[in-house]
Design an enzyme around this catalytic site. Structure first.
Site, PDB file in Angstrom:
ATOM      1  N   GLU A   1      -0.173  -7.423   4.016  1.00 22.03           N
ATOM      2  CA  GLU A   1       1.210  -6.639   5.651  1.00 22.03           C
ATOM      3  C   GLU A   1      -0.015  -6.104   6.619  1.00 22.03           C
ATOM      4  O   GLU A   1      -0.870  -6.011   6.427  1.00 22.03           O
ATOM      5  CB  GLU A   1       0.372  -5.143   4.423  1.00 22.03           C
ATOM      6  CG  GLU A   1       1.015  -5.232   3.120  1.00 22.03           C
ATOM      7  CD  GLU A   1       0.953  -3.794   2.764  1.00 22.03           C
ATOM      8  OE1 GLU A   1       0.640  -2.792   3.260  1.00 22.03           O
ATOM      9  OE2 GLU A   1       0.984  -3.339   1.075  1.00 22.03           O
TER      10      GLU A   1
ATOM     11  N   ASP B   1      -0.763   7.827   7.397  1.00 24.30           N
ATOM     12  CA  ASP B   1      -2.119   7.069   7.487  1.00 24.30           C
ATOM     13  C   ASP B   1      -2.675   7.629   7.724  1.00 24.30           C
ATOM     14  O   ASP B   1      -3.294   8.545   7.520  1.00 24.30           O
ATOM     15  CB  ASP B   1      -2.080   6.133   8.268  1.00 24.30           C
ATOM     16  CG  ASP B   1      -1.089   5.160   8.214  1.00 24.30           C
ATOM     17  OD1 ASP B   1      -1.036   4.818   6.885  1.00 24.30           O
ATOM     18  OD2 ASP B   1      -0.289   5.580   9.514  1.00 24.30           O
TER      19      ASP B   1
END
Length: 263
Positions: free
Chosen positions: A50, A61
């Site tokens: 990824e 995140d």
């Protein structure tokens, strides 16, 4: 059109193991190192990679990935660099590359243009953490036209109706969120992940990979007992930040060793 991501997961299964899916921020710490890091990750045993293009407001995140994406942006990362990185990496490895991206970046670029450039660069598809299938008609149409995989996220809090929709719309695998909240390492993975994979299977999910909170080989081994693969991000980014490409390779080999399914 056969999904390259599905094929990679099936190939791992045929070897008696779960798949190891590794995440890196595109362009971290710079474009050239980012390319070497992704190649090293593939060579160390990742079945799927990824790549996350930097975003100025990375709400999902954790701190490690936020800092890495800020470094990439301050080092001059531009969206065109993403396709350059994918092109360079796919020229050197057969491991399929998924782009994990906030939807705003795709929309700003133009959905069809983005899809076409991703195909041309050799990319395998998109993971879209912040759109759901019912809001993703344009992307679903573009992916069907181009043969790109579309990976949607499923959470323990998702209703049965929503999980069914996610399973039907996803290709490659369903990204199974182990715990709610931002990405990062956690000492113990939430048992909810196991229950969620069972629910996804009951709705016909062929492949479910678990991510968010996995940071060592022992946790990888625990996950592949019940899921098709384990997704590791923060720990790999930290290894690259602290130990360079060599440090990343060392950790990736350890994580990969955790994918062997116990008899």
């Amino acid at each position: 059109m056969t999904s390259r991501v599905s094929a990679a997961i099936e190939a791992a299964r045929a070897e008696g193991r779960g798949a190891f899916v590794g995440y890196l921020p595109a362009g971290f710490p710079d474009v050239a190192t980012s390319i070497e890091a992704a190649v090293a990750l593939a060579e160390a045993g990742a079945d799927v990679i990824e790549l996350g293009p930097p975003y100025s407001d990375p709400v999902m995140d954790g701190l490690v990935i936020q800092e890495a994406t800020q470094t990439a942006l301050s080092n001059g990362f531009r969206m065109a660099d993403l396709f350059t990185i994918i092109r360079e990496v796919t020229a050197r490895t057969h491991v399929p590359i998924l782009v994990m991206t906030y939807w705003n970046l795709v929309e700003q670029y133009g959905v069809d243009r983005y899809a076409d450039e991703l195909v041309a660069a050799g990319g395998a598809g998109l993971i879209t953490p912040d759109i759901t299938p019912d809001a993703g008609a344009v992307w679903i149409a573009a992916s069907e036209r181009t043969g790109l995989d579309r990976v949607f996220l499923a959470a323990p809090t998702s209703s049965d109706e929503r999980l069914q929709m996610i399973v039907q719309a996803s290709t490659g695998f369903v990204y199974t969120v182990s715990t709610m909240g931002i990405t990062g390492e956690r000492a113990q993975l939430d048992a909810a992940a196991r229950g969620l994979v069972e629910r996804l299977r009951s709705f016909g999910a062929e492949h479910a990979c678990v991510g968010i909170g996995i940071s060592n080989a022992e946790q990888v081994a625990g996950v592949v007992e019940y899921a098709d693969g384990a997704i590791v991000g923060t720990a790999l980014v930290k290894a690259l930040r602290d130990g360079g490409v060599e440090g990343l390779s060392d950790l990736a080999r350890e994580l990969s060793a955790g994918t062997a399914q116990r008899a």
